[in-house]
Design a protein around this motif. Structure first.
Motif, PDB file in Angstrom:
ATOM      1  N   VAL A   1       0.747  -1.348   0.016  1.00  0.00           N
ATOM      2  CA  VAL A   1       0.019   0.055  -0.073  1.00  0.00           C
ATOM      3  C   VAL A   1       0.794   1.478  -0.052  1.00  0.00           C
ATOM      4  CG1 VAL A   1      -1.531   1.327   1.326  1.00  0.00           C
ATOM      5  CG2 VAL A   1      -1.957  -0.995   0.895  1.00  0.00           C
ATOM      6  N   PHE A   2       1.805   1.311   0.828  1.00  0.00           N
ATOM      7  CA  PHE A   2       2.679   2.498   1.003  1.00  0.00           C
ATOM      8  C   PHE A   2       3.800   2.690  -0.210  1.00  0.00           C
ATOM      9  CE2 PHE A   2       1.244   2.557   5.213  1.00  0.00           C
ATOM     10  CZ  PHE A   2       0.988   3.654   5.596  1.00  0.00           C
ATOM     11  N   GLY A   3       4.078   1.416  -0.639  1.00  0.00           N
ATOM     12  CA  GLY A   3       5.052   1.342  -2.119  1.00  0.00           C
ATOM     13  C   GLY A   3       4.139   1.973  -3.244  1.00  0.00           C
ATOM     14  N   LEU A   4       2.988   1.620  -3.276  1.00  0.00           N
ATOM     15  CA  LEU A   4       2.212   1.819  -4.539  1.00  0.00           C
ATOM     16  C   LEU A   4       1.604   3.296  -4.358  1.00  0.00           C
ATOM     17  CD1 LEU A   4      -0.330  -1.190  -4.885  1.00  0.00           C
ATOM     18  CD2 LEU A   4       1.154  -0.520  -6.648  1.00  0.00           C
ATOM     19  N   PHE A   5       1.379   3.927  -3.086  1.00  0.00           N
ATOM     20  CA  PHE A   5       1.133   5.125  -2.877  1.00  0.00           C
ATOM     21  C   PHE A   5       2.111   6.056  -3.304  1.00  0.00           C
ATOM     22  CE2 PHE A   5       0.686   9.174  -0.544  1.00  0.00           C
ATOM     23  CZ  PHE A   5      -0.512   9.461  -0.993  1.00  0.00           C
ATOM     24  N   ALA A   6       3.423   5.539  -2.884  1.00  0.00           N
ATOM     25  CA  ALA A   6       4.632   6.683  -3.359  1.00  0.00           C
ATOM     26  C   ALA A   6       4.674   6.360  -4.795  1.00  0.00           C
ATOM     27  CB  ALA A   6       6.118   5.969  -2.552  1.00  0.00           C
TER      28      ALA A   6
ATOM     29  N   ILE B   1       1.636  -4.547  -9.584  1.00  0.00           N
ATOM     30  CA  ILE B   1       1.588  -4.670  -8.267  1.00  0.00           C
ATOM     31  C   ILE B   1       0.363  -4.508  -7.607  1.00  0.00           C
ATOM     32  CG2 ILE B   1       2.427  -3.720  -5.938  1.00  0.00           C
ATOM     33  CD1 ILE B   1       5.122  -3.012  -7.482  1.00  0.00           C
ATOM     34  N   GLY B   2      -0.553  -3.733  -8.137  1.00  0.00           N
ATOM     35  CA  GLY B   2      -1.860  -3.635  -7.767  1.00  0.00           C
ATOM     36  C   GLY B   2      -2.782  -4.735  -8.079  1.00  0.00           C
ATOM     37  N   ILE B   3      -2.529  -5.483  -9.125  1.00  0.00           N
ATOM     38  CA  ILE B   3      -3.199  -6.664  -9.202  1.00  0.00           C
ATOM     39  C   ILE B   3      -2.989  -7.856  -8.389  1.00  0.00           C
ATOM     40  CG2 ILE B   3      -3.787  -8.821 -10.971  1.00  0.00           C
ATOM     41  CD1 ILE B   3      -5.399  -6.253 -11.561  1.00  0.00           C
ATOM     42  N   LEU B   4      -1.509  -7.860  -7.933  1.00  0.00           N
ATOM     43  CA  LEU B   4      -1.159  -8.779  -7.379  1.00  0.00           C
ATOM     44  C   LEU B   4      -1.637  -8.586  -5.725  1.00  0.00           C
ATOM     45  CD1 LEU B   4       2.782  -9.502  -8.711  1.00  0.00           C
ATOM     46  CD2 LEU B   4       0.569 -10.885  -8.886  1.00  0.00           C
ATOM     47  N   LEU B   5      -1.644  -7.242  -5.468  1.00  0.00           N
ATOM     48  CA  LEU B   5      -2.354  -6.855  -4.221  1.00  0.00           C
ATOM     49  C   LEU B   5      -3.737  -7.357  -3.975  1.00  0.00           C
ATOM     50  CD1 LEU B   5      -2.025  -5.596  -1.195  1.00  0.00           C
ATOM     51  CD2 LEU B   5      -2.650  -3.179  -2.536  1.00  0.00           C
ATOM     52  N   PHE B   6      -4.485  -7.018  -5.183  1.00  0.00           N
ATOM     53  CA  PHE B   6      -5.872  -7.550  -5.140  1.00  0.00           C
ATOM     54  C   PHE B   6      -5.966  -9.014  -4.642  1.00  0.00           C
ATOM     55  CE2 PHE B   6      -9.731  -9.116  -7.024  1.00  0.00           C
ATOM     56  CZ  PHE B   6     -10.609  -8.303  -6.493  1.00  0.00           C
ATOM     57  N   ALA B   7      -5.114 -10.065  -5.557  1.00  0.00           N
ATOM     58  CA  ALA B   7      -5.153 -11.384  -5.237  1.00  0.00           C
ATOM     59  C   ALA B   7      -4.494 -11.913  -3.842  1.00  0.00           C
ATOM     60  CB  ALA B   7      -4.139 -12.206  -6.298  1.00  0.00           C
TER      61      ALA B   7
ATOM     62  N   GLU C   1     -12.849   6.554 -16.726  1.00  0.00           N
ATOM     63  CA  GLU C   1     -11.440   6.993 -16.559  1.00  0.00           C
ATOM     64  C   GLU C   1     -11.175   8.106 -15.564  1.00  0.00           C
ATOM     65  OE1 GLU C   1      -6.855   7.057 -18.653  1.00  0.00           O
ATOM     66  OE2 GLU C   1      -8.901   7.261 -20.027  1.00  0.00           O
ATOM     67  N   ASP C   2     -11.957   9.387 -15.942  1.00  0.00           N
ATOM     68  CA  ASP C   2     -11.991  10.321 -15.145  1.00  0.00           C
ATOM     69  C   ASP C   2     -12.579  10.153 -13.865  1.00  0.00           C
ATOM     70  OD1 ASP C   2     -10.649  11.690 -17.108  1.00  0.00           O
ATOM     71  OD2 ASP C   2     -12.234  12.487 -17.978  1.00  0.00           O
ATOM     72  N   ILE C   3     -13.745   9.581 -13.920  1.00  0.00           N
ATOM     73  CA  ILE C   3     -14.480   9.576 -12.355  1.00  0.00           C
ATOM     74  C   ILE C   3     -13.503   8.310 -11.647  1.00  0.00           C
ATOM     75  CG2 ILE C   3     -16.446   8.423 -11.350  1.00  0.00           C
ATOM     76  CD1 ILE C   3     -18.005   9.540 -14.103  1.00  0.00           C
ATOM     77  N   ALA C   4     -13.434   7.243 -12.175  1.00  0.00           N
ATOM     78  CA  ALA C   4     -12.587   6.339 -11.308  1.00  0.00           C
ATOM     79  C   ALA C   4     -11.401   6.816 -10.945  1.00  0.00           C
ATOM     80  CB  ALA C   4     -12.403   5.001 -12.221  1.00  0.00           C
ATOM     81  N   GLY C   5     -10.574   7.712 -11.892  1.00  0.00           N
ATOM     82  CA  GLY C   5      -9.394   8.296 -11.358  1.00  0.00           C
ATOM     83  C   GLY C   5      -9.380   9.048 -10.059  1.00  0.00           C
ATOM     84  N   ASP C   6     -10.666  10.056 -10.258  1.00  0.00           N
ATOM     85  CA  ASP C   6     -10.730  10.658  -8.994  1.00  0.00           C
ATOM     86  C   ASP C   6     -11.268   9.844  -7.650  1.00  0.00           C
ATOM     87  OD1 ASP C   6     -10.616  13.226 -10.321  1.00  0.00           O
ATOM     88  OD2 ASP C   6     -12.585  13.433 -10.701  1.00  0.00           O
ATOM     89  N   ILE C   7     -11.890   9.096  -7.692  1.00  0.00           N
ATOM     90  CA  ILE C   7     -12.289   8.134  -6.687  1.00  0.00           C
ATOM     91  C   ILE C   7     -10.816   7.407  -6.463  1.00  0.00           C
ATOM     92  CG2 ILE C   7     -13.552   5.957  -6.093  1.00  0.00           C
ATOM     93  CD1 ILE C   7     -15.644   6.789  -8.089  1.00  0.00           C
ATOM     94  N   HIS C   8      -9.993   6.984  -7.157  1.00  0.00           N
ATOM     95  CA  HIS C   8      -8.768   6.249  -6.773  1.00  0.00           C
ATOM     96  C   HIS C   8      -7.920   7.226  -6.002  1.00  0.00           C
ATOM     97  CE1 HIS C   8      -5.952   2.997  -7.605  1.00  0.00           C
ATOM     98  NE2 HIS C   8      -4.873   3.867  -8.104  1.00  0.00           N
ATOM     99  N   GLU C   9      -7.603   8.484  -6.619  1.00  0.00           N
ATOM    100  CA  GLU C   9      -6.884   9.186  -5.908  1.00  0.00           C
ATOM    101  C   GLU C   9      -7.498   9.645  -4.466  1.00  0.00           C
ATOM    102  OE1 GLU C   9      -5.109  13.746  -6.109  1.00  0.00           O
ATOM    103  OE2 GLU C   9      -6.682  13.214  -7.863  1.00  0.00           O
TER     104      GLU C   9
END
Length: 181
Positions: A25-30, A55-61, A138-146
């Motif tokens: 989580v902290f690595g992906l955030f950075a 890495i995000g997909i592996l984190l999901f798994a 992409e825009d909506i998911a991007g805002d939510i993601h951030e």
């Protein structure tokens, strides 16, 4: 250290999953924070997002595995000195962390697959795009993601501070249990 949780402490699998997720989580955030500032001509402009997605997909798994492990291997019992309010806060806090994690990952998936292309994971396999065609996906998911990523990291820091409070102020074994002791 035992593999499975006991009524008094976490087992090796739970401890490793906890710290692996925290590191990711902290690595992906950075990585995400750094990569959004890359210029068009930066050599990492394509590689950084690919690394972030993989890495995000592996984190999901890993999180799916963690949820399954938790279902079949319950957490240790609450400490005796923890009152009802502390136990409730702990349950709600962990639920918020899990929901935040899955929210960040799902929104990241929706960003990455908005154009109908799947996500390549380290060139080993591809996760197909299953939900596309949502207007401004992409825009909506991007805002939510951030927003969720910021909220998740801030809440994870609060979670860590709470563990330190238990260790240094309350002088209980809450933090030590997450190290398998």
């Amino acid at each position: 250290m035992q593999w499975r949780n006991t009524s008094a402490r976490y087992g090796l699998v739970s401890v490793l999953l906890h710290w692996l997720v925290a590191l990711a989580v902290f690595g992906l955030f950075a990585l995400g924070f750094w990569m959004v500032g890359l210029s068009y001509y930066d050599p990492w402009r394509q590689s950084a997002p690919d690394l972030h997605k993989s890495i995000g997909i592996l984190l999901f798994a890993t999180m799916l595995l963690r949820v399954l492990w938790r279902l079949f291997n319950p957490a240790p019992a609450a400490l005796e000195n923890h009152g009802a309010l502390t136990r409730l806060a702990s349950r709600l806090g962990h639920a918020a962390l899990y929901l935040g994690l899955f929210g960040v990952m799902v929104s990241g998936y929706l960003i990455s697959t908005a154009d109908g292309r799947g996500i390549e994971v380290f060139g080993l396999f591809s996760v197909p795009a299953t939900l596309t065609g949502i207007e401004h996906q992409e825009d909506i998911a991007g805002d939510i993601h951030e927003y969720l990523a910021w909220g998740l990291v801030i809440f994870a820091v609060v979670h860590g501070l709470a563990a330190l409070k238990h260790h240094f102020i309350d002088r209980d074994s809450t933090l030590l249990r997450m190290f398998g002791r």
